[in-house]
Design a protein around this motif. Structure first.
Motif, PDB file in Angstrom:
ATOM      1  N   MET A   1      12.067  -4.594   3.432  1.00  0.00           N
ATOM      2  CA  MET A   1      10.697  -4.232   2.969  1.00  0.00           C
ATOM      3  C   MET A   1      11.122  -4.964   1.754  1.00  0.00           C
ATOM      4  O   MET A   1      12.773  -4.613   0.582  1.00  0.00           O
ATOM      5  N   ALA A   2      10.757  -6.032   0.691  1.00  0.00           N
ATOM      6  CA  ALA A   2      11.108  -6.577  -0.910  1.00  0.00           C
ATOM      7  C   ALA A   2      11.543  -5.900  -1.941  1.00  0.00           C
ATOM      8  O   ALA A   2      10.296  -5.001  -1.346  1.00  0.00           O
ATOM      9  N   ALA A   3      12.271  -6.161  -2.300  1.00  0.00           N
ATOM     10  CA  ALA A   3      11.845  -5.041  -3.627  1.00  0.00           C
ATOM     11  C   ALA A   3      10.462  -5.279  -4.964  1.00  0.00           C
ATOM     12  O   ALA A   3      10.143  -6.331  -4.640  1.00  0.00           O
ATOM     13  N   GLU A   4      10.348  -3.891  -5.401  1.00  0.00           N
ATOM     14  CA  GLU A   4       9.279  -3.889  -5.821  1.00  0.00           C
ATOM     15  C   GLU A   4       9.101  -3.493  -7.910  1.00  0.00           C
ATOM     16  O   GLU A   4      10.793  -3.379  -7.429  1.00  0.00           O
ATOM     17  N   GLU A   5       8.068  -3.722  -8.218  1.00  0.00           N
ATOM     18  CA  GLU A   5       8.602  -4.622  -9.718  1.00  0.00           C
ATOM     19  C   GLU A   5       7.439  -4.016  -9.961  1.00  0.00           C
ATOM     20  O   GLU A   5       6.148  -4.249  -9.682  1.00  0.00           O
ATOM     21  N   THR A   6       7.090  -2.801 -11.636  1.00  0.00           N
ATOM     22  CA  THR A   6       6.123  -2.136 -11.794  1.00  0.00           C
ATOM     23  C   THR A   6       6.928  -2.352 -13.679  1.00  0.00           C
ATOM     24  O   THR A   6       7.930  -2.065 -14.154  1.00  0.00           O
ATOM     25  N   LYS A   7       5.920  -2.751 -14.333  1.00  0.00           N
ATOM     26  CA  LYS A   7       5.829  -2.628 -15.359  1.00  0.00           C
ATOM     27  C   LYS A   7       5.741  -1.365 -16.769  1.00  0.00           C
ATOM     28  O   LYS A   7       4.549  -0.432 -16.072  1.00  0.00           O
ATOM     29  N   GLU A  19       2.173   0.931  -1.742  1.00  0.00           N
ATOM     30  CA  GLU A  19       2.729   0.687   0.155  1.00  0.00           C
ATOM     31  C   GLU A  19       4.087   1.205  -0.187  1.00  0.00           C
ATOM     32  O   GLU A  19       4.420   2.078   0.879  1.00  0.00           O
ATOM     33  N   LEU A  20       4.878   1.864  -1.375  1.00  0.00           N
ATOM     34  CA  LEU A  20       5.513   2.427  -1.725  1.00  0.00           C
ATOM     35  C   LEU A  20       4.873   3.824  -1.639  1.00  0.00           C
ATOM     36  O   LEU A  20       5.642   4.617  -0.309  1.00  0.00           O
ATOM     37  N   ARG A  21       4.065   4.017  -2.168  1.00  0.00           N
ATOM     38  CA  ARG A  21       3.631   5.496  -1.564  1.00  0.00           C
ATOM     39  C   ARG A  21       3.027   6.188  -0.475  1.00  0.00           C
ATOM     40  O   ARG A  21       3.893   6.827  -0.044  1.00  0.00           O
ATOM     41  N   ARG A  22       2.393   5.053   0.110  1.00  0.00           N
ATOM     42  CA  ARG A  22       2.128   4.927   1.169  1.00  0.00           C
ATOM     43  C   ARG A  22       2.800   5.541   2.816  1.00  0.00           C
ATOM     44  O   ARG A  22       3.944   6.426   3.293  1.00  0.00           O
TER      45      ARG A  22
END
Length: 77
Positions: A1-7, A19-22
């Motif tokens: 899985m590719a890296a995820e970013e949030t602000k 997707e990470l929560r699931r």
């Protein structure tokens, strides 16, 4: 899985990508434990909420109680 970013919001809040929560089975009520590691790396551990902890307990009839008398008996002021 590719890296995820949030602000990070103005109030310091972040959203965990869906997707990470699931994938990690993160549900409402679960907690995240944050740890600062060497070199300013942050790790996050999921602490899943335990449901049904008291399911095996049988209810007990305590009879009628008077809260004022009970408080007086146990040293209430």
């Amino acid at each position: 899985m590719a890296a995820e970013e949030t602000k990070v919001s103005d109030r310091g809040m972040v959203t965990i990508p869906a997707e990470l929560r699931r994938q990690l089975d993160i549900e409402p009520g679960d907690k995240l434990r944050w740890t600062l590691n060497d070199e300013d790396n942050l790790s996050v551990e999921i602490v899943h909420q335990q449901e049904g902890v008291f399911d095996d307990f049988e209810p007990v009839d305590a009879g009628e109680t008077n809260a004022v008398e009970a408080e007086d008996e146990f040293g209430g002021e």
